[in-house]
Design an enzyme around this catalytic site. Sequence first.
Site, PDB file in Angstrom:
ATOM      1  N   ASP A 173       0.944  -1.075   0.031  1.00  0.00           N
ATOM      2  CA  ASP A 173       0.036   0.110  -0.086  1.00  0.00           C
ATOM      3  C   ASP A 173       0.796   1.228   0.084  1.00  0.00           C
ATOM      4  OD1 ASP A 173      -2.198   1.442   0.199  1.00  0.00           O
ATOM      5  OD2 ASP A 173      -2.613   1.563   2.536  1.00  0.00           O
TER       6      ASP A 173
ATOM      7  N   GLU B 230       2.772   4.869  -4.096  1.00  0.00           N
ATOM      8  CA  GLU B 230       2.552   5.882  -5.221  1.00  0.00           C
ATOM      9  C   GLU B 230       4.207   6.515  -5.391  1.00  0.00           C
ATOM     10  OE1 GLU B 230       0.034   5.685  -2.865  1.00  0.00           O
ATOM     11  OE2 GLU B 230      -1.035   4.314  -4.228  1.00  0.00           O
TER      12      GLU B 230
ATOM     13  N   ASP C 194      -8.970   3.854  -2.171  1.00  0.00           N
ATOM     14  CA  ASP C 194      -9.915   3.865  -1.161  1.00  0.00           C
ATOM     15  C   ASP C 194     -11.045   4.684  -1.613  1.00  0.00           C
ATOM     16  OD1 ASP C 194      -7.844   3.259   0.424  1.00  0.00           O
ATOM     17  OD2 ASP C 194      -7.307   5.378   1.264  1.00  0.00           O
TER      18      ASP C 194
HETATM   19  C1  GLC Z   1      -4.697   3.423   2.713  1.00  0.00           C
HETATM   20  C2  GLC Z   1      -5.081   2.308   2.060  1.00  0.00           C
HETATM   21  C3  GLC Z   1      -6.277   1.549   2.953  1.00  0.00           C
HETATM   22  C4  GLC Z   1      -5.795   1.043   4.313  1.00  0.00           C
HETATM   23  C5  GLC Z   1      -5.276   2.435   4.838  1.00  0.00           C
HETATM   24  C6  GLC Z   1      -4.678   2.061   6.133  1.00  0.00           C
HETATM   25  O1  GLC Z   1      -5.730   4.521   2.963  1.00  0.00           O
HETATM   26  O2  GLC Z   1      -5.578   2.524   0.838  1.00  0.00           O
HETATM   27  O3  GLC Z   1      -6.628   0.280   2.189  1.00  0.00           O
HETATM   28  O4  GLC Z   1      -6.511   0.590   4.932  1.00  0.00           O
HETATM   29  O5  GLC Z   1      -4.111   2.885   4.128  1.00  0.00           O
HETATM   30  O6  GLC Z   1      -3.409   1.257   6.160  1.00  0.00           O
END
Ligand code: GLC
Length: 766
Positions: free
Chosen positions: A407, A410, A481
Site C-alpha cells: 500500500d 505511489e 480508497d
Molecule cells: C490506505 C489504504 C487502505 C488502508 C489504509 C491504512 O488508505 O488504501 O486500504 O486501509 O491506508 O493502512
Amino acid sequence: MKKYGRLKEHKKDGNIIYISFEKGELEIQIITEQIIRVFSRLSEERPVSKAIEGDKVRKVAFAIGEDEKSVQIHLPKLTVQVFDEAKVDIYDKDGKPVCIDYRGERVSSQSLDQKMLELLEREGHSTQENADGHVIQVLKKLDGDECFYGLGDKTGFLNKRGYEYMNWNTDDPDPHVDSFRALYKSIPFFITLKKDTVFGLFFDNTFRTYFDMGKESDDYYWFGGDQGNLDYYFIGGDSMKDVVKGYAYLTGTAPLPQMWMLGYHQSRWGYQCEADIRKIAESMREHHLPCDVIHMDIDYMEKYKVFTVDETRFPDMKKLTEDLSDIGIRLVTIMDPGVKVEKGYEVYDTGVEKGYFALDEDGQIYENAVWPGDAVYPDFGKDEVRDWWGENHRMLMESGISGIWNDMNEPASFKGELPENVVFYDGGRKSTHAEMHNVYGHNMARATYQGLKKLTGKRPFVITRACYSGSQKYAIAWTGDNHSIWAHLQMAIPQLCNLGLSGIPYVGTDIGGFGSDVTKELMCRWIEVGCFSPFCRNHSAMGTRRQEPWTFDQEVLDIYRKYLKLRYELLPYLYDLCHVEEQEGLPLMRPLVMNYEKDEETKNLNGQFMVGDHIMVAPVTEQGMRQKLIYFPEGEWYDYWTGEKIQGGQYKIRHAELDECPIFVKAGGIIPKYPPRLSTSEEKDKVLILEVYPGKAEYVHYQDNGEDFHYQEGEYNLYRFSLDGNELSMELIHQGYEKMYETLVIRYQGEERVVKFEHDYMITLE
Ligand code: GLC
C-alpha cells in the site's frame, strides 16, 4: 513540441529503420507483424523499459520503399508510412487508414490569465496547469465513431472519449469522481475502436504523461509529456481480443495465482489485536460464510514500523496462523514502503548504512512522513534494495503469513509531494523522482514478488495499489480508497473492466466501499457485483460503519452468503480463466465490447460485464431499483436463475429483487463448478460439476495443485468437453497432475446425472 523538419534519409539495421529529418531522428522498430515501435530520442537517457521485459522481437519479413514525400515500410499485414515532421501513418494491407497522425496544430481550449485563475482559486476551484504544448506530443486523427478503452484505473465510464487524463500515481482520499485526472495507477495504454478498425497505443514513458481522448477537439486526440523520450507502440490486430493479447505479449501476462486468491477476503482497517482477528475468523465459520483470507492492516505493526509485529497485541503470530489454517483461513499482512526514522530500528539502520534510501539533491537521505511519522523511502529501482526488501519478509513468511499487501506505494507522503529532483536510481543509473515516481509501486511489488517466491517457492500473493504497465507480472491490484456510495458501485464495473483491458486482470474494489458508511441495500448490491470481480475483498476504513456481512441483519447475511457460495461454486470456471489469462492475456472480467465489438450497443455499456466468454452479469447498481434494463448481444442466452431462454440482439427488462443479481449464460456454455465449500483448501479434486447449456460448445478445463510452480513442468491436466446436439464428449488432452476427479456431475436442462469420472468418453444427454 519538438520540430523535426523535412525528411532526409533512412537506413535499415536489422528490424529498425532509422529515419533522419533536418532536425531529428525517428526509429521505427518492427517488433512483430502487428506491433510497431515508434521511438525518438529526446533526452540524454535511453532507459530500459520497466513494462517490457525480455526480447519481444519476432522475425518479420518487411520491405522498404520511398518516394519524394515518404518512407514506406511494408509488413505482411500493415504498411507504415513516415513523412516530414516525423508524421507516422499506418494502413492495413488493403490500404485502409488505421492510425493516422494529425497534420494540424493543437487548438487550445482555454486560456486563462492570472486574474481569472486567482478568481477561480478564491472559492477553492481547482485550476489545472496550462497543458498547452508538451515537448513530446503525438496528435492522432480522430474519427467520429472512435471509442477509447483502457488507461488503467481512471474514473468515469468505460469509453474514455471526450475526457482527459494524467498519469501521475496519486493517493487522493476524496471520493473519486469523473473529473479526477489521475488515480493510483499509470497505465499509458489505450485501445481505439472504430467501426471496422481496432488498435492499441502504448506510450512507454514513466514520467508524468497526459492523454486527451478528444476533449479538446473533435478532429484529433493526443498524448504527450515533457520528459523522457517519444516511445510508443502501435498494437494492431483483427479484433479487440487480439489487441489485448498483443499488449499482454509486450508487457507480460499475469502469472497463475494460487487457488485461494480466488476465495473471499475479509478486511478492515482497525483489527487491533489477535482476538479481533480470531473473532472475524470464527464469525465467518459460525455464519457459514465461505472465506479464505483475512487481511491485516497497519494495526499489526509496532508503531507502524514495517517488518515488525506488535508483540503485545499479537503475541504469537505463528500460533495464530496455524489455528486459522485449521479452519481454512489464511492471513495477509500489509506492507507500506515508508520506513520510520528511528535509530536502533534495524530496517532503518541497515537502510541508512547501506545507502538504500532515496536522497535529496544534497545527498542527504530524503525524509517525508507516512503512518509511522517521519519516514524515508527505499529506492526500489536498485537491484540490491529489492533483494533486501524481499528478504525482509522472511520473518512474516516463517510465521505462516500467506501473502503481502503493498500500500501507499505511489509513494504517498503526508508532508507534501516528494520534489521531482529527489534522487532515485534506475538500476545503476542515477535518476529522479520525476522519472521513478510512476514505477515506484511497480518496483516495490516486483521486490515483494521475487522475495516471496524465493522464500516460499509458492506462487506469490502480492496485492498493490500503485502500478505501472507490466505490474501484472508481480501483483494483483485493488482500486484504492473508494467510498460507500452508489456512484462508486456503478464505477466499479467500467473501472475493473478497463483495468482488465489494460493488462491488469486480477482486480477488485473495496467491496462495500472503504470510506463513508455503507447501507444495507448498498452492501447487498455490492457483493452481487463483487463476487464476480477477480479479486473479492470487503475492506473498510476505521471509523466507518462496520461492514462484515453479519453486522447488518439476517436478510443481508443471507444475500451475502448466497453470492459467496456462488463464487465458490464457480471456482473452477474462474480458475480456468486464470489459465487462459496466463496463456493469452485475456482478462477474467470483460466489458461486453471486448466480446462483441461489432455491436454498437456494447460500446458504451457501463452496467453489464462478461466473466469469460460464457457468463454475462447485469447487476442492479441503483438505490431502490428492482428492475434492470439489460442488453443481450447476438445469440441465445439462458437466465441463470430461471432457465428462461432469451433471444439476443435486444434489450429486456429483468425484475431483480434485492437478493437477485441477473446472470445469464450463453447458449452452448459449459460451466464447470465445484460443490459448495467454505474454503478453497477443502478437497477440490474429487467432484467436478458441469452445467451444460444447450447449443454447440467446446470448453477446456484446467486442473493443477493450485499452489506452486510445478505446473510449469507439465504437472497439470487439461480436459476438453464438447457438446454437439445432445452428445457430450470428454477428452483428456494433457495429463500431468496426478489427482484426477473421481466423480462427474452433469446438469442439463433441469436434470442431474452423476457418473464415474473417466479419461475419454461420450455421454448422451437426455
Ligand atoms: C490506505 C489504504 C487502505 C488502508 C489504509 C491504512 O488508505 O488504501 O486500504 O486501509 O491506508 O493502512
